[in-house]
Design a protein around this motif. Structure first.
Motif, PDB file in Angstrom:
ATOM      1  N   PHE A 117       5.484  -4.988   9.728  1.00 28.40           N
ATOM      2  CA  PHE A 117       5.366  -5.867   8.429  1.00 28.40           C
ATOM      3  C   PHE A 117       4.066  -5.552   7.774  1.00 28.40           C
ATOM      4  O   PHE A 117       4.077  -5.514   6.495  1.00 28.40           O
ATOM      5  N   PHE A 118       2.926  -5.356   8.503  1.00 28.30           N
ATOM      6  CA  PHE A 118       1.517  -4.933   8.132  1.00 28.30           C
ATOM      7  C   PHE A 118       1.793  -3.800   7.011  1.00 28.30           C
ATOM      8  O   PHE A 118       1.300  -3.804   5.584  1.00 28.30           O
ATOM      9  N   PHE A 119       2.177  -2.579   7.453  1.00 26.80           N
ATOM     10  CA  PHE A 119       2.250  -1.384   6.542  1.00 26.80           C
ATOM     11  C   PHE A 119       3.466  -1.386   5.558  1.00 26.80           C
ATOM     12  O   PHE A 119       3.133  -0.870   4.434  1.00 26.80           O
ATOM     13  N   GLN A 120       4.363  -1.923   5.856  1.00 27.52           N
ATOM     14  CA  GLN A 120       5.555  -1.816   4.893  1.00 27.52           C
ATOM     15  C   GLN A 120       5.829  -3.188   3.979  1.00 27.52           C
ATOM     16  O   GLN A 120       6.269  -2.917   2.780  1.00 27.52           O
ATOM     17  N   GLU A 121       5.154  -4.183   4.406  1.00 28.12           N
ATOM     18  CA  GLU A 121       5.116  -5.253   3.384  1.00 28.12           C
ATOM     19  C   GLU A 121       3.901  -5.687   2.918  1.00 28.12           C
ATOM     20  O   GLU A 121       3.884  -6.078   1.868  1.00 28.12           O
ATOM     21  N   PHE A 122       3.272  -6.324   3.723  1.00 23.00           N
ATOM     22  CA  PHE A 122       1.838  -6.853   3.536  1.00 23.00           C
ATOM     23  C   PHE A 122       0.946  -6.040   2.547  1.00 23.00           C
ATOM     24  O   PHE A 122       0.529  -6.435   1.716  1.00 23.00           O
ATOM     25  N   LEU A 123       0.392  -4.755   3.179  1.00 22.95           N
ATOM     26  CA  LEU A 123      -0.419  -4.022   2.354  1.00 22.95           C
ATOM     27  C   LEU A 123       0.044  -3.661   1.139  1.00 22.95           C
ATOM     28  O   LEU A 123      -0.594  -3.974   0.147  1.00 22.95           O
ATOM     29  N   PRO A 124       1.520  -3.144   0.922  1.00 25.93           N
ATOM     30  CA  PRO A 124       1.970  -3.095  -0.435  1.00 25.93           C
ATOM     31  C   PRO A 124       1.648  -4.382  -1.318  1.00 25.93           C
ATOM     32  O   PRO A 124       1.660  -4.223  -2.659  1.00 25.93           O
ATOM     33  N   HIS A 125       2.243  -5.569  -0.747  1.00 26.20           N
ATOM     34  CA  HIS A 125       2.200  -6.685  -1.614  1.00 26.20           C
ATOM     35  C   HIS A 125       0.809  -7.060  -2.026  1.00 26.20           C
ATOM     36  O   HIS A 125       0.530  -7.207  -3.317  1.00 26.20           O
ATOM     37  N   ILE A 126      -0.086  -6.897  -1.232  1.00 31.26           N
ATOM     38  CA  ILE A 126      -1.355  -7.102  -1.496  1.00 31.26           C
ATOM     39  C   ILE A 126      -2.152  -6.047  -2.517  1.00 31.26           C
ATOM     40  O   ILE A 126      -2.442  -6.727  -3.636  1.00 31.26           O
ATOM     41  N   GLU A 127      -1.802  -5.004  -2.437  1.00 33.73           N
ATOM     42  CA  GLU A 127      -1.990  -3.734  -3.521  1.00 33.73           C
ATOM     43  C   GLU A 127      -1.525  -3.565  -4.766  1.00 33.73           C
ATOM     44  O   GLU A 127      -1.842  -2.815  -5.710  1.00 33.73           O
ATOM     45  N   SER A 128      -0.515  -4.294  -4.723  1.00 35.64           N
ATOM     46  CA  SER A 128       0.286  -4.604  -5.971  1.00 35.64           C
ATOM     47  C   SER A 128      -0.069  -5.807  -6.840  1.00 35.64           C
ATOM     48  O   SER A 128       0.169  -5.734  -8.094  1.00 35.64           O
ATOM     49  N   LYS A 129      -0.330  -6.869  -6.128  1.00 31.93           N
ATOM     50  CA  LYS A 129      -0.651  -8.173  -6.834  1.00 31.93           C
ATOM     51  C   LYS A 129      -2.013  -8.256  -7.133  1.00 31.93           C
ATOM     52  O   LYS A 129      -2.268  -8.871  -8.251  1.00 31.93           O
ATOM     53  N   TYR A 130      -2.947  -7.803  -6.549  1.00 32.82           N
ATOM     54  CA  TYR A 130      -4.296  -7.790  -6.914  1.00 32.82           C
ATOM     55  C   TYR A 130      -4.903  -6.344  -7.269  1.00 32.82           C
ATOM     56  O   TYR A 130      -4.218  -5.614  -7.021  1.00 32.82           O
ATOM     57  N   ARG A 131      -6.098  -6.476  -7.959  1.00 31.43           N
ATOM     58  CA  ARG A 131      -6.576  -5.242  -8.604  1.00 31.43           C
ATOM     59  C   ARG A 131      -7.245  -4.525  -7.567  1.00 31.43           C
ATOM     60  O   ARG A 131      -8.439  -4.571  -7.364  1.00 31.43           O
TER      61      ARG A 131
END
Length: 279
Positions: A117-131
């Motif tokens: 979850f952390f590497f496949q979903e959470f990290l990509p979500h954060i780094e696409s939603k925020y600058r």
């Protein structure tokens, strides 16, 4: 006045705390997170920022670091004084009251594939939603207790993802009889086994030359109080790193396994991350 103590009180714009969530297909549920956005985030809308993934301890959630560790206060003071640069700090939720049947832990385990979850979903979500400056040299990780061990193992297993690690009072390993008592809660037994299987100390001792070389590309910092229940395992990890020829900073101060220690440690962690961004 001799020996006067002065405190920097921020006078300009302040950072902002946001609580958000994302649905996870891997975990089969929605997970909350807390994110601290830099004070100029809304002012300079074209700027991107380095990021720190800050992991909490067992029985805690994404809220702990901000309520008890006063992350926002520390950030505002250090940015105001010039000791730390503006950065994004985000804490996922990997826990809660495990004795109430809530999953805990940063590793994959039966019924709880949190590392995926952390590497496949959470990290990509954060780094696409925020600058975010979404590269390794501007991405760091740290945490306390369970999160200190989690951040260490994440960097060991994904060395191409992080430039620096700051592990506080870190749960680096458990022996056969170690861990919190289960009190009949199966999830606690599963958690304890996952920590044993992901020993940060064993990882260093078993590392081959290629793995050691990868670990040397990361800046490592271990910070633990001399009265901490995890002091011995943190020292053991540090010694394993030295024996393997992997540079690692060690800080030992007076203190135990508590928020007073972790809050003050954060005053060292933020300048440490700042010095290592972009390297």
């Amino acid at each position: 006045m001799e020996n006067a103590q002065y405190v920097i009180i921020p006078t300009g714009a302040r950072s902002r705390i946001v609580v958000d969530s994302l649905p996870s297909k891997i975990l089969g549920e929605t997970r909350t997170y807390t994110i601290l956005l830099p004070r100029n985030y809304e002012v300079n809308t074209g700027k991107r920022y380095p990021i720190v993934y800050l992991l909490h301890g067992i029985m805690d959630t994404n809220e702990g670091w901000y309520k008890n560790g006063h992350v926002k206060t520390v950030m505002d003071r250090l940015v105001e004084s010039g000791e730390a640069e503006e950065m994004i700090v985000v804490t996922p939720n990997a826990g809660g009251n495990i004795y109430a049947g809530v999953w805990n832990g940063y590793f994959n385990m039966p019924g709880w594939n949190y590392e995926d979850f952390f590497f496949q979903e959470f990290l990509p979500h954060i780094e696409s939603k925020y600058r975010v400056i979404a590269d390794r040299s501007h991405r760091a990780i740290g945490g306390l207790s369970m999160g200190g061990g989690g951040s260490t193992v994440y960097a060991q297993r994904h060395p191409g993802m992080f430039c620096a690690v700051y592990a506080m009072s870190a749960l680096m390993m458990l022996d056969a009889n170690g861990g919190l008592p289960s009190h009949g809660q199966e999830k606690m037994d599963i958690f304890n086994n996952s920590v044993r299987e992901h020993s940060a100390i064993d990882f260093v001792r078993r590392a081959d030359d290629k793995q050691k070389e990868a670990l040397r590309t990361i800046r490592w910092f271990v910070d633990c109080g001399d009265d901490d229940v995890l002091f011995d395992v943190d020292i053991e990890f540090y010694q394993a790193m030295r024996n393997a020829g992997i540079p690692c900073q060690l800080r030992v101060r007076d203190g135990g396994h508590d928020w007073e220690y972790w809050h003050t440690a954060f005053y060292t962690a933020l300048p440490y991350f700042s010095r290592n961004f972009g390297k």
